[in-house]
Scaffold this motif. Structure first.
Motif, mmCIF file in Angstrom:
data_model
loop_
_atom_site.group_PDB
_atom_site.id
_atom_site.type_symbol
_atom_site.label_atom_id
_atom_site.label_comp_id
_atom_site.label_asym_id
_atom_site.label_seq_id
_atom_site.Cartn_x
_atom_site.Cartn_y
_atom_site.Cartn_z
ATOM 1 N N SER A 44 0.845 -1.202 0.000
ATOM 2 C CA SER A 44 0.000 0.000 0.000
ATOM 3 C C SER A 44 0.877 1.247 0.000
ATOM 4 O O SER A 44 2.061 1.196 0.327
ATOM 5 N N THR A 53 -2.016 -6.324 -3.045
ATOM 6 C CA THR A 53 -2.489 -6.905 -4.302
ATOM 7 C C THR A 53 -1.417 -7.812 -4.902
ATOM 8 O O THR A 53 -0.231 -7.691 -4.596
ATOM 9 N N GLU A 55 -0.052 -9.048 -8.729
ATOM 10 C CA GLU A 55 -0.082 -8.583 -10.116
ATOM 11 C C GLU A 55 0.997 -9.312 -10.912
ATOM 12 O O GLU A 55 1.906 -9.905 -10.340
ATOM 13 N N PHE A 79 -5.064 -7.027 -11.571
ATOM 14 C CA PHE A 79 -4.566 -7.267 -10.222
ATOM 15 C C PHE A 79 -5.669 -7.911 -9.407
ATOM 16 O O PHE A 79 -6.849 -7.834 -9.751
ATOM 17 N N ARG A 80 -5.249 -8.552 -8.322
ATOM 18 C CA ARG A 80 -6.213 -9.193 -7.422
ATOM 19 C C ARG A 80 -5.883 -8.785 -5.995
ATOM 20 O O ARG A 80 -4.716 -8.859 -5.575
ATOM 21 N N ARG A 81 -6.874 -8.345 -5.270
ATOM 22 C CA ARG A 81 -6.664 -7.958 -3.874
ATOM 23 C C ARG A 81 -6.404 -9.206 -3.034
ATOM 24 O O ARG A 81 -7.067 -10.221 -3.195
#
Length: 126
Positions: A44, A53, A55, A79-81
């Protein structure tokens, strides 16, 4: 600087409920063995070291990299959290150790690019 995927010492993790390997370093994609997938983790803005995330590649706020024996499904955003889907299991492993533990066949390292037959423009060389 990036590390060789075959030579790195990793942290054993569970990612989205599946076994994977984590390193704080960037992984040289050319060293990732066939049958494995490499992704970067983004931290973050407030805490770049805390992955938020996953990526394909991260340039800013790189918080680590993971190797997985199965592809991670990515939404169209690219992207995926992570949310609470990354768990550190408290074990250090090499890629070879990980494969042994999970009964995965590790593709042999090619010592010479000619061994694989390099593809260029639809034509196989070698």
């Amino acid at each position: 600087m990036s590390v060789n995927a075959r030579e790195e010492e990793y942290e054993h993790i569970e990612l989205f409920g599946k076994p994977a390997l984590f390193t704080n370093s960037r992984i040289d994609r050319t060293t990732v063995p066939d049958g494995f997938y490499c992704y970067d983790l983004r931290g973050s803005d407030y805490d770049p070291g805390r992955p938020v995330t996953i990526e394909k590649q991260v340039a800013v706020n790189h918080a680590g990299a993971v190797l997985t024996p199965e592809p991670v499904t990515m939404p169209k955003e690219g992207f995926r959290r992570l949310r609470d889907n990354i768990h550190f299991l408290g074990e250090s492993l090499t890629l070879t150790d990980f494969c042994d533990e999970h009964e995965i066949t590790l593709a042999p390292e090619l010592s010479n690019p000619d061994e694989s037959g390099m593809k260029m423009g639809g034509m196989t060389l070698g």
